[in-house]
Design an enzyme around this catalytic site. Structure first.
Site, mmCIF file in Angstrom:
data_model
loop_
_atom_site.group_PDB
_atom_site.id
_atom_site.type_symbol
_atom_site.label_atom_id
_atom_site.label_comp_id
_atom_site.label_asym_id
_atom_site.label_seq_id
_atom_site.Cartn_x
_atom_site.Cartn_y
_atom_site.Cartn_z
ATOM 1 N N GLY A 35 0.787 -1.220 0.000
ATOM 2 C CA GLY A 35 0.000 0.000 0.000
ATOM 3 C C GLY A 35 0.823 1.275 0.000
ATOM 4 O O GLY A 35 2.038 1.256 0.237
ATOM 5 N N ASN A 36 0.166 2.384 -0.260
ATOM 6 C CA ASN A 36 0.785 3.695 -0.199
ATOM 7 C C ASN A 36 -0.271 4.776 -0.085
ATOM 8 O O ASN A 36 -1.430 4.580 -0.471
ATOM 9 C CB ASN A 36 1.714 3.953 -1.397
ATOM 10 N N THR A 51 8.975 3.858 0.370
ATOM 11 C CA THR A 51 8.982 2.473 -0.082
ATOM 12 C C THR A 51 9.586 1.575 0.994
ATOM 13 O O THR A 51 10.432 2.004 1.795
ATOM 14 C CB THR A 51 9.792 2.331 -1.386
ATOM 15 N N GLY A 52 9.120 0.336 1.034
ATOM 16 C CA GLY A 52 9.715 -0.660 1.916
ATOM 17 C C GLY A 52 9.436 -0.487 3.388
ATOM 18 O O GLY A 52 10.161 -1.027 4.232
ATOM 19 N N SER A 81 7.441 2.986 -5.946
ATOM 20 C CA SER A 81 7.320 3.084 -7.408
ATOM 21 C C SER A 81 5.857 3.238 -7.815
ATOM 22 O O SER A 81 5.556 3.723 -8.914
ATOM 23 C CB SER A 81 7.913 1.833 -8.067
ATOM 24 N N GLU A 82 4.937 2.841 -6.924
ATOM 25 C CA GLU A 82 3.515 2.934 -7.246
ATOM 26 C C GLU A 82 2.956 4.334 -7.039
ATOM 27 O O GLU A 82 1.772 4.572 -7.256
ATOM 28 C CB GLU A 82 2.729 1.916 -6.424
ATOM 29 N N HIS A 101 -3.982 3.810 -1.574
ATOM 30 C CA HIS A 101 -3.893 2.522 -2.279
ATOM 31 C C HIS A 101 -3.704 1.417 -1.249
ATOM 32 O O HIS A 101 -2.852 1.519 -0.361
ATOM 33 C CB HIS A 101 -2.725 2.510 -3.256
ATOM 34 N N HIS A 164 -4.713 -6.996 -8.323
ATOM 35 C CA HIS A 164 -3.767 -6.172 -7.573
ATOM 36 C C HIS A 164 -4.355 -5.632 -6.279
ATOM 37 O O HIS A 164 -3.910 -5.998 -5.197
ATOM 38 C CB HIS A 164 -3.281 -5.033 -8.480
#
Length: 266
Positions: A35-36, A51-52, A81-82, A101, A164
């Protein structure tokens, strides 16, 4: 706190991202580092999750500030990256101030099955979400993803990502997050009614029209209109079902008989 243009301050943006991150993690909408979340803090700037990092264990100093072209302005971490699909939403729809997301299990299951969410089963789902289309499959982290969601950013409030997850957006981060909650709740109700109870009483066209008026009063201009069944087309409406069927059969028999007699006279 937001300014007169509806933008969050840097402090508030980072604080709210961490809060919403904990909520999506605790609700099992994401696992591990999934998610983000992004929040708009100016006409051309956003704060994004790194990220991560698990969404349930973020701190404000981990956030990354970016412009809408994808350039990092500040932050010690790299953005996911998303984030490209978040940027696409902002660029396609200037009214959006936040994007979430996640991979909520039931809604994502519909995305895996290739089934959009459009049945009008509750007033809340119709008003707050409307319909939720599915964007075609795209490889995560690639330009395919933002391209796949582009057609839906202006006229909808959420989209399923094939195989996804899900993406929701709103005029502030609370609305964007609530739409993710509503999306999963809607998907859960559809799963129970369609596949466990095996009975669904959908709202009719008149009921949906009324809800569209309510949506407009709430200032929600997007979401799409769910398909509906016009009650006036049902010949059994307002009558005893058995009686109506008998009348229908009599009408058919009479018309067939008249046709046969007419042909015999020729």
């Amino acid at each position: 706190m937001v300014d007169n243009n509806g933008y969050y301050s840097d402090f508030e943006a980072k604080k709210w991202i961490c809060e919403i991150g904990r909520r999506v993690y605790n609700k099992n909408f994401v696992a591990a580092n999934d998610g983000n979340i992004t929040v708009k803090c100016g006409p051309n700037t956003i704060w994004a999750t790194p990220t991560g990092v698990s969404k349930g264990f973020m701190t404000p100093d981990m956030m990354v500030k970016m412009d809408l072209q994808g350039n990092v302005i500040s932050g010690k971490h790299k953005p996911s990256s998303e984030v490209k699909m978040h940027l696409r939403v902002y660029n396609e729809n200037p009214e959006v101030k936040a994007v979430v997301h996640a991979h909520p299990p039931v809604a994502t299951s519909y995305a895996i099955a290739g089934i959009s969410l459009e049945k009008p089963v509750t007033a809340e789902a119709v008003v707050l979400l409307g319909t939720v289309p599915i964007a075609p499959y795209a490889t995560p982290g690639t330009q395919e993803v933002p391209d796949s969601i582009a057609p839906f950013c202006k006229n909808y409030n959420a989209v399923l990502l094939a195989n996804h997850g899900a993406l929701t957006w709103g005029r502030d981060i609370i609305e964007a997050y609530f739409r993710m909650e509503s999306l999963e709740h809607y998907a859960l109700m559809l799963m129970y009614s369609n596949n466990i109870i095996n009975k669904v009483n959908e709202l009719n066209c008149n009921q949906i029209d009324t809800l569209m008026g309510l949506r407009e009063k709430l200032g929600i201009k997007t979401g799409g209109v769910p398909p509906c069944k016009d009650e006036t087309t049902n010949p059994l409406k307002g009558k005893n079902e058995l009686q109506a069927k008998e009348e229908l059969i009599e009408t058919i028999v009479r018309k067939v008989t008249e046709k046969v007699l007419e042909n015999m006279k020729r």
